[in-house]
Design a protein around this motif. Sequence first.
Motif, PDB file in Angstrom:
ATOM      1  N   THR A  98     -62.792  -0.211 -10.869  1.00 49.04           N
ATOM      2  CA  THR A  98     -62.302   0.388 -12.197  1.00 49.04           C
ATOM      3  C   THR A  98     -61.553   1.672 -11.691  1.00 49.04           C
ATOM      4  O   THR A  98     -60.438   2.100 -12.680  1.00 49.04           O
ATOM      5  N   ALA A  99     -62.183   2.509 -10.880  1.00 49.24           N
ATOM      6  CA  ALA A  99     -61.494   3.798 -10.696  1.00 49.24           C
ATOM      7  C   ALA A  99     -60.028   3.553 -10.240  1.00 49.24           C
ATOM      8  O   ALA A  99     -58.971   4.320 -10.724  1.00 49.24           O
ATOM      9  N   ALA A 100     -59.886   2.657  -9.293  1.00 44.85           N
ATOM     10  CA  ALA A 100     -58.544   2.487  -8.696  1.00 44.85           C
ATOM     11  C   ALA A 100     -57.400   2.022  -9.877  1.00 44.85           C
ATOM     12  O   ALA A 100     -56.526   2.532  -9.777  1.00 44.85           O
ATOM     13  N   LEU A 101     -57.983   0.956 -10.705  1.00 48.82           N
ATOM     14  CA  LEU A 101     -56.933   0.557 -11.728  1.00 48.82           C
ATOM     15  C   LEU A 101     -56.516   1.548 -12.757  1.00 48.82           C
ATOM     16  O   LEU A 101     -55.299   1.928 -13.218  1.00 48.82           O
ATOM     17  N   ILE A 102     -57.569   2.434 -13.171  1.00 43.88           N
ATOM     18  CA  ILE A 102     -57.455   3.349 -14.056  1.00 43.88           C
ATOM     19  C   ILE A 102     -56.610   4.623 -13.461  1.00 43.88           C
ATOM     20  O   ILE A 102     -55.551   5.156 -14.033  1.00 43.88           O
ATOM     21  N   ILE A 153     -58.773  -6.409  -4.294  1.00 44.12           N
ATOM     22  CA  ILE A 153     -58.774  -5.374  -3.101  1.00 44.12           C
ATOM     23  C   ILE A 153     -57.282  -5.605  -2.587  1.00 44.12           C
ATOM     24  O   ILE A 153     -56.963  -4.456  -2.364  1.00 44.12           O
ATOM     25  N   ILE A 154     -57.007  -6.661  -2.198  1.00 43.01           N
ATOM     26  CA  ILE A 154     -55.784  -6.704  -1.453  1.00 43.01           C
ATOM     27  C   ILE A 154     -54.736  -6.105  -2.221  1.00 43.01           C
ATOM     28  O   ILE A 154     -53.495  -5.530  -2.077  1.00 43.01           O
ATOM     29  N   ALA A 155     -54.676  -6.506  -3.713  1.00 47.21           N
ATOM     30  CA  ALA A 155     -53.493  -6.029  -4.715  1.00 47.21           C
ATOM     31  C   ALA A 155     -53.507  -4.597  -4.823  1.00 47.21           C
ATOM     32  O   ALA A 155     -52.689  -3.941  -4.783  1.00 47.21           O
ATOM     33  N   ILE A 156     -54.716  -4.022  -4.975  1.00 51.38           N
ATOM     34  CA  ILE A 156     -54.855  -2.488  -5.203  1.00 51.38           C
ATOM     35  C   ILE A 156     -54.413  -1.948  -3.786  1.00 51.38           C
ATOM     36  O   ILE A 156     -53.800  -0.886  -3.912  1.00 51.38           O
ATOM     37  N   ILE A 174     -43.452  -6.703  -3.244  1.00 53.92           N
ATOM     38  CA  ILE A 174     -44.626  -7.398  -2.947  1.00 53.92           C
ATOM     39  C   ILE A 174     -46.130  -6.966  -3.551  1.00 53.92           C
ATOM     40  O   ILE A 174     -46.746  -7.903  -3.954  1.00 53.92           O
ATOM     41  N   ASP A 175     -46.154  -5.795  -3.812  1.00 48.08           N
ATOM     42  CA  ASP A 175     -47.321  -5.294  -4.687  1.00 48.08           C
ATOM     43  C   ASP A 175     -47.568  -5.995  -6.044  1.00 48.08           C
ATOM     44  O   ASP A 175     -48.660  -6.109  -6.442  1.00 48.08           O
ATOM     45  N   LYS A 176     -46.365  -6.116  -6.845  1.00 44.85           N
ATOM     46  CA  LYS A 176     -46.292  -6.766  -7.925  1.00 44.85           C
ATOM     47  C   LYS A 176     -46.746  -8.153  -7.968  1.00 44.85           C
ATOM     48  O   LYS A 176     -47.643  -8.690  -8.721  1.00 44.85           O
ATOM     49  N   ILE A 181     -50.999 -12.408  -8.603  1.00 40.99           N
ATOM     50  CA  ILE A 181     -52.028 -13.516  -7.923  1.00 40.99           C
ATOM     51  C   ILE A 181     -53.620 -12.993  -8.343  1.00 40.99           C
ATOM     52  O   ILE A 181     -54.351 -13.729  -8.881  1.00 40.99           O
ATOM     53  N   ALA A 182     -53.891 -11.595  -8.300  1.00 40.19           N
ATOM     54  CA  ALA A 182     -55.215 -11.148  -8.483  1.00 40.19           C
ATOM     55  C   ALA A 182     -55.489 -11.160 -10.100  1.00 40.19           C
ATOM     56  O   ALA A 182     -56.621 -11.657 -10.595  1.00 40.19           O
ATOM     57  N   VAL A 183     -54.651 -11.160 -10.911  1.00 43.13           N
ATOM     58  CA  VAL A 183     -54.692 -11.446 -12.356  1.00 43.13           C
ATOM     59  C   VAL A 183     -55.070 -12.743 -12.729  1.00 43.13           C
ATOM     60  O   VAL A 183     -56.082 -13.278 -13.417  1.00 43.13           O
ATOM     61  N   VAL A 184     -54.431 -13.793 -12.028  1.00 45.63           N
ATOM     62  CA  VAL A 184     -54.310 -14.895 -12.130  1.00 45.63           C
ATOM     63  C   VAL A 184     -55.817 -15.540 -11.824  1.00 45.63           C
ATOM     64  O   VAL A 184     -56.580 -16.149 -12.478  1.00 45.63           O
TER      65      VAL A 184
END
Length: 205
Positions: A98-102, A153-156, A174-176, A181-184
């Motif tokens: 959550t911290a990473a996403l925010i 974790i990989i996407a972040i 590539i990050d997008k 993939i993480a969202v799916v």
Amino acid sequence: MNLPNKLTISRIILVPVFMLLIIPIPDWIVDSSFLSFAHSQLEDINYFIKNYGNYIAAMLFFVAASTDGLDGYIARKRKQVTNFGKFLDPIADKLLVTAALIALVERNDLSSWVAIIIIGREFIITGLRLVAASEGIVIAASKWGKIKTVTQIIAILAALVRGYLVEALHGIPIDKFLMLIAVVTTIYSAYDYIIKNAHVINQDK
């Protein structure tokens, strides 16, 4: 305090350190007349954060994420499973992601929709687990739940070192793709949990 619990607490301690490395000091603080005596030092700190903080934060995130599961394994191996550990472990995991996403949303490196979907999924499954626990049912981690965690974790990590990756891959975002993939997998894992445990919600006393 046993080793597994120390590892769990260390993950929580790393969260504010991670945030300090990834989010620059706000301009209103840097330019504040109250802190004018430290203006150049604050600018130097922000320069460091913007140019090197991402990479150090990525390493910290990787280290913290790597201990996810290790503490539980050690606790089971040494028979040191405690209620404190059971309570704290999932909190540590969710705080880190959550911290990473925010932080990524605040820096405009991530859509808020992505953060809402991933964090919202955690609320839904936590609620499902609480209802199940009240009925004496334990919902174990599923295969898709574990896949979800790995992809997130990989996407972040990719989002944190986006500048390096885009340059190395000649502009390919590539990050997008990894975040998509993480969202799916996040959405599907929520669907998987709900379908397999729908009886917990539907049963009436």
